[in-house]
Design a protein around this motif. Structure first.
Motif, PDB file in Angstrom:
ATOM      1  N   ASP A  58       0.807  -1.219   0.000  1.00  0.00           N
ATOM      2  CA  ASP A  58       0.000   0.000   0.000  1.00  0.00           C
ATOM      3  C   ASP A  58       0.842   1.272   0.000  1.00  0.00           C
ATOM      4  N   ASP A  59       2.076   1.198   0.515  1.00  0.00           N
ATOM      5  CA  ASP A  59       2.887   2.407   0.599  1.00  0.00           C
ATOM      6  C   ASP A  59       3.640   2.731  -0.691  1.00  0.00           C
ATOM      7  N   TRP A  60       3.507   1.909  -1.720  1.00  0.00           N
ATOM      8  CA  TRP A  60       4.134   2.212  -2.999  1.00  0.00           C
ATOM      9  C   TRP A  60       3.286   3.247  -3.737  1.00  0.00           C
ATOM     10  N   LEU A  61       3.945   4.208  -4.330  1.00  0.00           N
ATOM     11  CA  LEU A  61       3.276   5.176  -5.184  1.00  0.00           C
ATOM     12  C   LEU A  61       3.120   4.557  -6.567  1.00  0.00           C
ATOM     13  N   THR A  62       1.902   4.518  -7.080  1.00  0.00           N
ATOM     14  CA  THR A  62       1.646   3.975  -8.420  1.00  0.00           C
ATOM     15  C   THR A  62       1.271   5.112  -9.352  1.00  0.00           C
ATOM     16  N   LEU A  63       1.986   5.209 -10.465  1.00  0.00           N
ATOM     17  CA  LEU A  63       1.675   6.169 -11.514  1.00  0.00           C
ATOM     18  C   LEU A  63       1.326   5.385 -12.768  1.00  0.00           C
ATOM     19  N   GLU A  64       0.184   5.682 -13.341  1.00  0.00           N
ATOM     20  CA  GLU A  64      -0.232   5.004 -14.563  1.00  0.00           C
ATOM     21  C   GLU A  64       0.140   5.889 -15.749  1.00  0.00           C
ATOM     22  N   ILE A  65       1.090   5.384 -16.557  1.00  0.00           N
ATOM     23  CA  ILE A  65       1.596   6.161 -17.689  1.00  0.00           C
ATOM     24  C   ILE A  65       1.667   5.250 -18.914  1.00  0.00           C
ATOM     25  N   PRO A  66       0.545   5.061 -19.603  1.00  0.00           N
ATOM     26  CA  PRO A  66       0.502   4.140 -20.735  1.00  0.00           C
ATOM     27  C   PRO A  66       0.766   4.811 -22.088  1.00  0.00           C
ATOM     28  N   ASP A  67       1.386   5.999 -22.078  1.00  0.00           N
ATOM     29  CA  ASP A  67       1.477   6.753 -23.323  1.00  0.00           C
ATOM     30  C   ASP A  67       2.838   7.430 -23.489  1.00  0.00           C
ATOM     31  N   ALA A  68       2.903   8.375 -24.397  1.00  0.00           N
ATOM     32  CA  ALA A  68       4.157   9.029 -24.779  1.00  0.00           C
ATOM     33  C   ALA A  68       4.786   9.860 -23.661  1.00  0.00           C
ATOM     34  N   ARG A  69       4.103  10.055 -22.563  1.00  0.00           N
ATOM     35  CA  ARG A  69       4.672  10.815 -21.434  1.00  0.00           C
ATOM     36  C   ARG A  69       5.717  10.032 -20.654  1.00  0.00           C
ATOM     37  N   LEU A  70       5.822   8.738 -20.904  1.00  0.00           N
ATOM     38  CA  LEU A  70       6.683   7.872 -20.081  1.00  0.00           C
ATOM     39  C   LEU A  70       8.141   8.329 -20.016  1.00  0.00           C
ATOM     40  N   PRO A  71       8.839   8.599 -21.127  1.00  0.00           N
ATOM     41  CA  PRO A  71      10.248   8.990 -21.000  1.00  0.00           C
ATOM     42  C   PRO A  71      10.450  10.232 -20.118  1.00  0.00           C
ATOM     43  N   ALA A  72       9.631  11.248 -20.296  1.00  0.00           N
ATOM     44  CA  ALA A  72       9.782  12.477 -19.507  1.00  0.00           C
ATOM     45  C   ALA A  72       9.509  12.220 -18.026  1.00  0.00           C
ATOM     46  N   GLN A  73       8.475  11.441 -17.731  1.00  0.00           N
ATOM     47  CA  GLN A  73       8.159  11.133 -16.334  1.00  0.00           C
ATOM     48  C   GLN A  73       9.276  10.311 -15.688  1.00  0.00           C
ATOM     49  N   LEU A  74       9.792   9.341 -16.427  1.00  0.00           N
ATOM     50  CA  LEU A  74      10.877   8.514 -15.911  1.00  0.00           C
ATOM     51  C   LEU A  74      12.116   9.356 -15.653  1.00  0.00           C
TER      52      LEU A  74
END
Length: 193
Positions: A58-74
């Motif tokens: 439960d303490d893990w932060l989950t981000l849902e990024i199924p699109d072209a935003r992934l490289p920038a977010q990573l």
């Protein structure tokens, strides 16, 4: 530490990645950020996503990024101390490849170039690294026969090349078969972290 965990469907790769993220978080005290790339396109996929959610603490932060935003977010996340678990690269690739390609006729050179540019960005981000530990999970799809249709061949080519490029910059590469890890590159499984 950057590592790539490959395996077939239901090979145990996600479970192994989650175990490693949990252990690394306990060792360092750093939080875990889980980057989920799947979209629930149908009921069966929604159930799979829910099963994965139930396995995560439960303490893990989950981000849902199924699109072209992934490289920038990573790239942003890698600059902060932490453990990042990205699951799954091939699901993400499928989605970005199919976003503009509703049918085989739409499989244009321009569309493929947009996907290739996005893959280049992702590889550059992983190559640059950062202060966070990174665990990448992906399906090894190159063990089967060559598909007949152009879209599936384009996907297989890109997945295989993406894996090769990421494996060359990751310190550890693990292939998972029947729930058993086989260290392909880097230190042995018993020496993880």
């Amino acid at each position: 530490m950057r590592q790539l965990i490959l395996g077939g469907v239901r090979s145990g790769k996600s479970r192994l990645a989650e175990q490693q993220a949990r252990e690394r978080s306990l060792q360092t005290g750093y939080p875990v950020t889980y980057l989920a790339t799947a979209r629930a396109g149908d009921g069966e996929m929604a159930r799979r996503i829910e099963q994965h959610r139930q396995h995560r603490p439960d303490d893990w932060l989950t981000l849902e990024i199924p699109d072209a935003r992934l490289p920038a977010q990573l790239q942003q996340l890698l600059q902060q101390p932490g453990v990042i678990l990205l699951d799954c690269l091939t699901l993400w690739l499928t989605q970005v490849l199919c976003e503009d390609l509703a049918d085989e006729e739409a499989l244009s050179e321009a569309a493929l170039q947009r996907v290739d540019q996005l893959l280049d960005e992702l590889v550059a981000v992983v190559s640059a690294g950062g202060v966070a530990d990174l665990i990448l999970v992906s399906n090894e799809t190159g063990l089967g026969i060559m598909p007949l249709d152009a879209l599936t061949r384009a996907y297989g080519d890109r997945a295989g090349l993406l894996h090769q490029r990421l494996a060359s910059v990751c310190e550890r590469v693990i292939f998972t078969v029947a729930g058993m890890p086989l260290v392909v590159k880097g230190s042995g499984f018993n020496e993880l972290y």
